[in-house]
Design a protein around this motif. Structure first.
Motif, PDB file in Angstrom:
ATOM      1  N   THR A  12       0.808  -1.189   0.232  1.00 30.45           N
ATOM      2  CA  THR A  12       0.153  -0.125   0.095  1.00 30.45           C
ATOM      3  C   THR A  12       0.772   1.435   0.007  1.00 30.45           C
ATOM      4  OG1 THR A  12      -0.242   0.122   2.499  1.00 30.45           O
ATOM      5  CG2 THR A  12      -1.944  -1.114   1.204  1.00 30.45           C
ATOM      6  N   ASP A  13       0.218   2.301  -0.618  1.00 31.35           N
ATOM      7  CA  ASP A  13       0.672   3.988  -0.410  1.00 31.35           C
ATOM      8  C   ASP A  13      -0.522   4.412   0.290  1.00 31.35           C
ATOM      9  OD1 ASP A  13       2.958   3.306  -1.983  1.00 31.35           O
ATOM     10  OD2 ASP A  13       2.219   4.242  -3.675  1.00 31.35           O
ATOM     11  N   VAL A  14      -0.276   5.162   1.499  1.00 34.30           N
ATOM     12  CA  VAL A  14      -1.325   5.799   2.012  1.00 34.30           C
ATOM     13  C   VAL A  14      -0.855   7.234   1.957  1.00 34.30           C
ATOM     14  CG1 VAL A  14      -2.592   6.472   4.390  1.00 34.30           C
ATOM     15  CG2 VAL A  14      -1.792   3.999   3.687  1.00 34.30           C
ATOM     16  N   VAL A  15      -1.926   8.022   1.433  1.00 33.36           N
ATOM     17  CA  VAL A  15      -1.425   9.612   1.247  1.00 33.36           C
ATOM     18  C   VAL A  15      -2.778  10.312   1.921  1.00 33.36           C
ATOM     19  CG1 VAL A  15      -2.606   9.467  -0.909  1.00 33.36           C
ATOM     20  CG2 VAL A  15      -0.861  11.298  -0.439  1.00 33.36           C
ATOM     21  N   ASP A  16      -1.942  11.474   2.795  1.00 33.93           N
ATOM     22  CA  ASP A  16      -2.920  12.411   3.159  1.00 33.93           C
ATOM     23  C   ASP A  16      -2.893  13.695   2.244  1.00 33.93           C
ATOM     24  OD1 ASP A  16      -4.018  11.332   5.674  1.00 33.93           O
ATOM     25  OD2 ASP A  16      -2.018  11.212   6.162  1.00 33.93           O
ATOM     26  N   VAL A  17      -4.341  14.012   1.521  1.00 34.78           N
ATOM     27  CA  VAL A  17      -4.194  15.298   0.747  1.00 34.78           C
ATOM     28  C   VAL A  17      -5.000  16.256   1.322  1.00 34.78           C
ATOM     29  CG1 VAL A  17      -4.811  15.646  -1.681  1.00 34.78           C
ATOM     30  CG2 VAL A  17      -4.149  13.465  -1.099  1.00 34.78           C
ATOM     31  N   GLY A  18      -4.302  17.312   1.437  1.00 32.77           N
ATOM     32  CA  GLY A  18      -5.180  18.724   1.794  1.00 32.77           C
ATOM     33  C   GLY A  18      -5.294  19.463   0.482  1.00 32.77           C
ATOM     34  N   PHE A  19      -6.792  20.177   0.535  1.00 34.38           N
ATOM     35  CA  PHE A  19      -7.073  21.161  -0.436  1.00 34.38           C
ATOM     36  C   PHE A  19      -6.539  22.492  -0.187  1.00 34.38           C
ATOM     37  CE2 PHE A  19     -10.460  17.775  -0.865  1.00 34.38           C
ATOM     38  CZ  PHE A  19     -10.207  17.430  -2.145  1.00 34.38           C
ATOM     39  N   ALA A  20      -5.470  22.936  -0.695  1.00 33.34           N
ATOM     40  CA  ALA A  20      -4.809  24.187  -0.671  1.00 33.34           C
ATOM     41  C   ALA A  20      -5.544  25.240  -1.287  1.00 33.34           C
ATOM     42  CB  ALA A  20      -3.472  24.230  -1.081  1.00 33.34           C
ATOM     43  N   ALA A  21      -6.402  24.877  -2.517  1.00 35.15           N
ATOM     44  CA  ALA A  21      -7.063  25.977  -3.210  1.00 35.15           C
ATOM     45  C   ALA A  21      -7.995  25.097  -4.274  1.00 35.15           C
ATOM     46  CB  ALA A  21      -6.121  26.819  -4.156  1.00 35.15           C
ATOM     47  N   LEU A  22      -9.397  25.791  -4.105  1.00 38.85           N
ATOM     48  CA  LEU A  22     -10.269  25.368  -4.847  1.00 38.85           C
ATOM     49  C   LEU A  22     -10.834  26.334  -5.552  1.00 38.85           C
ATOM     50  CD1 LEU A  22     -12.114  22.765  -2.544  1.00 38.85           C
ATOM     51  CD2 LEU A  22     -10.534  22.173  -4.267  1.00 38.85           C
ATOM     52  N   VAL A  23     -10.593  26.230  -7.043  1.00 37.37           N
ATOM     53  CA  VAL A  23     -11.150  27.476  -8.000  1.00 37.37           C
ATOM     54  C   VAL A  23     -11.996  26.945  -9.049  1.00 37.37           C
ATOM     55  CG1 VAL A  23     -10.403  29.629  -9.189  1.00 37.37           C
ATOM     56  CG2 VAL A  23      -8.707  28.895  -7.404  1.00 37.37           C
ATOM     57  N   PRO A  24     -13.368  26.670  -8.798  1.00 35.64           N
ATOM     58  CA  PRO A  24     -13.959  26.313  -9.629  1.00 35.64           C
ATOM     59  C   PRO A  24     -14.366  27.023 -11.026  1.00 35.64           C
ATOM     60  CG  PRO A  24     -15.235  26.761  -7.812  1.00 35.64           C
ATOM     61  CD  PRO A  24     -14.117  27.163  -7.474  1.00 35.64           C
TER      62      PRO A  24
END
Length: 155
Positions: free
Chosen positions: A72-84
């Motif tokens: 496995t690879d476990v990754v924690d991902v944060g949303f730094a910017a969301l520009v729809p």
């Protein structure tokens, strides 16, 4: 300053549709894992400052030992910017004891409308040195191909 990897693909779908697939938990589980892997989202908070935790499992761990465990690879991902519907910026940290996978990698997903749909360009900066560039770029391209298949089949 770390390495930068990138890949891009034109997807036959409008930017708003592609953007939605980047922020939908069930969609991500289907298209984000590159070939040879499957994914499961364990935590989900789709807002700026939020993020997700994904467990990627190798279908054949003998060929690709994982960063977190053998399979496995476990990754924690944060949303730094969301520009729809133009851009999603993620900060990814792998759970790994090997220091060559340490650090925060930034993944920027740029969406540009084209006559054929949407050009999606993924730029990964500060890529940990333990991740081989050719393998990483192939993985990004695989995820983009999966995203295209996922969205184009929905039409």
């Amino acid at each position: 300053m770390g390495r930068t990897d990138r890949a891009s693909r034109v997807i036959a779908a409008p930017p708003a549709t592609v953007y939605s697939a980047l922020l939908d938990r069930e969609s991500l589980e289907v298209w984000l894992p590159p070939d040879g892997m499957r994914g499961r989202v364990e935590q989900w908070d789709p807002r700026p400052g939020g993020g997700f935790r994904m467990v990627l499992t190798y279908l054949d761990p003998a060929d690709s030992p994982g960063k977190t465990s053998d399979a496995t690879d476990v990754v924690d991902v944060g949303f730094a910017a969301l520009v729809p519907p133009e851009r999603v910026v993620q900060r990814a940290v792998f759970e790994a004891e090997d220091p060559s996978y340490a650090g925060t990698m930034t993944m920027t997903w740029h969406l540009t409308a084209t006559g054929e749909g949407t050009e999606v360009t993924v730029t990964a900066t500060d890529v940990p040195p333990g991740i081989e560039q050719a393998v990483h770029e192939a993985g990004i391209a695989s995820s983009l191909a999966n995203l295209a298949s996922y969205l184009e089949a929905a039409d």
